[in-house]
Design a protein around this motif. Structure first.
Motif, mmCIF file in Angstrom:
data_model
loop_
_atom_site.group_PDB
_atom_site.id
_atom_site.type_symbol
_atom_site.label_atom_id
_atom_site.label_comp_id
_atom_site.label_asym_id
_atom_site.label_seq_id
_atom_site.Cartn_x
_atom_site.Cartn_y
_atom_site.Cartn_z
ATOM 1 N N SER A 167 0.826 -1.207 0.000
ATOM 2 C CA SER A 167 0.000 0.000 0.000
ATOM 3 C C SER A 167 0.864 1.262 0.000
ATOM 4 O O SER A 167 1.650 1.491 0.918
ATOM 5 C CB SER A 167 -0.914 0.007 1.231
ATOM 6 O OG SER A 167 -1.471 1.288 1.437
ATOM 7 N N LYS A 168 0.673 2.087 -1.021
ATOM 8 C CA LYS A 168 1.408 3.344 -1.102
ATOM 9 C C LYS A 168 1.058 4.261 0.057
ATOM 10 O O LYS A 168 1.937 4.904 0.653
ATOM 11 C CB LYS A 168 1.096 4.039 -2.435
ATOM 12 C CG LYS A 168 1.867 5.333 -2.642
ATOM 13 C CD LYS A 168 1.524 5.962 -3.987
ATOM 14 C CE LYS A 168 2.283 7.282 -4.165
ATOM 15 N NZ LYS A 168 1.937 7.941 -5.473
ATOM 16 N N LYS A 169 -0.219 4.308 0.414
ATOM 17 C CA LYS A 169 -0.640 5.190 1.512
ATOM 18 C C LYS A 169 -0.104 4.721 2.853
ATOM 19 O O LYS A 169 0.234 5.533 3.715
ATOM 20 C CB LYS A 169 -2.165 5.300 1.532
ATOM 21 C CG LYS A 169 -2.719 6.095 0.356
ATOM 22 C CD LYS A 169 -4.225 6.282 0.454
ATOM 23 C CE LYS A 169 -4.732 7.151 -0.695
ATOM 24 N NZ LYS A 169 -6.210 7.324 -0.630
ATOM 25 N N ALA A 170 -0.039 3.409 3.026
ATOM 26 C CA ALA A 170 0.555 2.886 4.250
ATOM 27 C C ALA A 170 2.022 3.284 4.345
ATOM 28 O O ALA A 170 2.504 3.696 5.405
ATOM 29 C CB ALA A 170 0.406 1.372 4.315
ATOM 30 N N LEU A 171 2.732 3.170 3.229
ATOM 31 C CA LEU A 171 4.152 3.532 3.227
ATOM 32 C C LEU A 171 4.363 5.009 3.515
ATOM 33 O O LEU A 171 5.325 5.394 4.190
ATOM 34 C CB LEU A 171 4.788 3.171 1.880
ATOM 35 C CG LEU A 171 5.172 1.701 1.675
ATOM 36 C CD1 LEU A 171 5.789 1.515 0.302
ATOM 37 C CD2 LEU A 171 6.112 1.214 2.753
ATOM 38 N N GLU A 172 3.467 5.847 3.030
ATOM 39 C CA GLU A 172 3.577 7.280 3.321
ATOM 40 C C GLU A 172 3.458 7.524 4.824
ATOM 41 O O GLU A 172 4.185 8.343 5.393
ATOM 42 C CB GLU A 172 2.495 8.057 2.559
ATOM 43 C CG GLU A 172 2.739 8.099 1.055
ATOM 44 C CD GLU A 172 1.549 8.644 0.281
ATOM 45 O OE1 GLU A 172 0.482 8.885 0.899
ATOM 46 O OE2 GLU A 172 1.671 8.825 -0.953
ATOM 47 N N THR A 173 2.542 6.799 5.457
ATOM 48 C CA THR A 173 2.386 6.908 6.905
ATOM 49 C C THR A 173 3.634 6.393 7.611
ATOM 50 O O THR A 173 4.130 7.019 8.552
ATOM 51 C CB THR A 173 1.150 6.110 7.372
ATOM 52 O OG1 THR A 173 -0.005 6.572 6.673
ATOM 53 C CG2 THR A 173 0.929 6.256 8.875
ATOM 54 N N ALA A 174 4.141 5.252 7.176
ATOM 55 C CA ALA A 174 5.321 4.659 7.795
ATOM 56 C C ALA A 174 6.537 5.577 7.669
ATOM 57 O O ALA A 174 7.332 5.709 8.619
ATOM 58 C CB ALA A 174 5.618 3.299 7.159
ATOM 59 N N LYS A 175 6.679 6.232 6.525
ATOM 60 C CA LYS A 175 7.800 7.161 6.338
ATOM 61 C C LYS A 175 7.719 8.317 7.326
ATOM 62 O O LYS A 175 8.725 8.735 7.904
ATOM 63 C CB LYS A 175 7.797 7.694 4.902
ATOM 64 C CG LYS A 175 8.242 6.675 3.864
ATOM 65 C CD LYS A 175 8.140 7.242 2.456
ATOM 66 C CE LYS A 175 8.522 6.211 1.420
ATOM 67 N NZ LYS A 175 8.369 6.709 0.020
#
Length: 285
Positions: free
Chosen positions: A146-154
């Motif tokens: 998930s791109k949105k999950a990765l944005e949150t993780a970053k």
């Protein structure tokens, strides 16, 4: 209105939806987040008040809580392994059981030797960020579909001041991880559709199903794939760690034994459920 008085009203309004102790915990979480006040502050000063504008904010939160929206999503954050993490509808809310998995990894990797770690299905980044924070000798990578999950993780890595290398990748479509790792860890989707009736409304209605559920007929699909990749991409003495479905501990052991992994260890969580597993890859280099 006095805060102490509103507290009683707040808890009463939620008792049809939550245990009174849980409702009370919500009150103090919101109080600290919105007003920087703790339980002790209210206990020591009975004259503290909420303004009308304060009460409007609280009432709007009450509406959402009555819909059983998770308090962590309403506040936009949660605590995991002593660190603050942003959470939203794109990521699962980290669980205490996953903290136990992180603790296990940290306790088994106390040397100063440089190691390379991969977290597969990172979500909020809670595992990867916590390991990076507590294992300064580790170079940490994290994958999610998930791109949105990765944005949150970053954002979580940045706010906790650690370096994690994030990769957008579908692990089920991955044939090779390109690098060798000392540790691969994953808390992949593992809840079977047949177990949905056990899932609370606040999880079922609001947390991302992509990160939760697998098909009943192939509940170990992610574990099998990750184990296959570990056979190729773990160092000779590398360790594989999983969080698992509590009902499938023996099936997980059988899967890994049949794939020739060794030193398989199944551990229970604080609730007495089979919840995590580690093993070593069996190969010669």
């Amino acid at each position: 209105m006095k805060i102490k008085q509103y507290r009683t009203q707040f808890i009463q309004e939620l008792t049809s939806f939550y245990d009174p102790y849980e409702a009370e915990s919500f009150f103090y979480l919101i109080l600290e987040d919105k007003h920087k006040l703790r339980q002790i502050d209210v206990a020591l000063n009975h004259e503290l008040i909420f303004t009308e504008s304060d009460i409007k904010v609280w009432e709007s939160l009450l509406v959402e809580l009555k819909k059983e929206v998770p308090i962590q999503y309403l506040l936009g954050k949660t605590n995991f392994y002593g660190l603050d993490f942003e959470v939203n509808e794109n990521v699962l809310i980290p669980r205490p059981e996953t903290e136990e998995l992180v603790e296990w990894i940290i306790n088994e990797n106390t040397s100063s030797k440089k190691i390379k770690i991969l977290d597969i299905g990172t979500g909020s980044g809670c595992i990867a960020v916590s390991l990076a924070k507590n294992l300064p000798n580790a170079q940490v990578y994290a994958i999610d579909v998930s791109k949105k999950a990765l944005e949150t993780a970053k954002r979580n890595a940045e706010s906790n001041e650690v370096e994690v290398f994030f990769l957008l990748q579908n692990i089920l479509e991955t044939e090779d991880l390109k690098e060798q790792f000392d540790i691969i860890v994953s808390n992949p989707p593992y809840v079977r559709n047949l177990e949905k009736e056990e899932i609370k409304k606040n999880v079922l209605d609001y947390e991302p199903h992509l990160a939760l559920f697998v098909e009943d007929h192939d509940a170990l699909v992610f574990y099998r794939k990750i184990a296959e990749l570990a056979q190729k991409n773990l160092q000779k003495k590398g360790q594989l760690y999983f969080e698992i479905n509590q009902y499938l501990g023996e099936e997980m052991k059988d899967l890994l034994q049949n794939m020739n992994f060794k030193n398989i260890e199944l551990k229970k969580d604080i609730y007495g459920n089979d919840r995590m597993l580690s093993c070593k890859v069996s190969k010669t280099l």
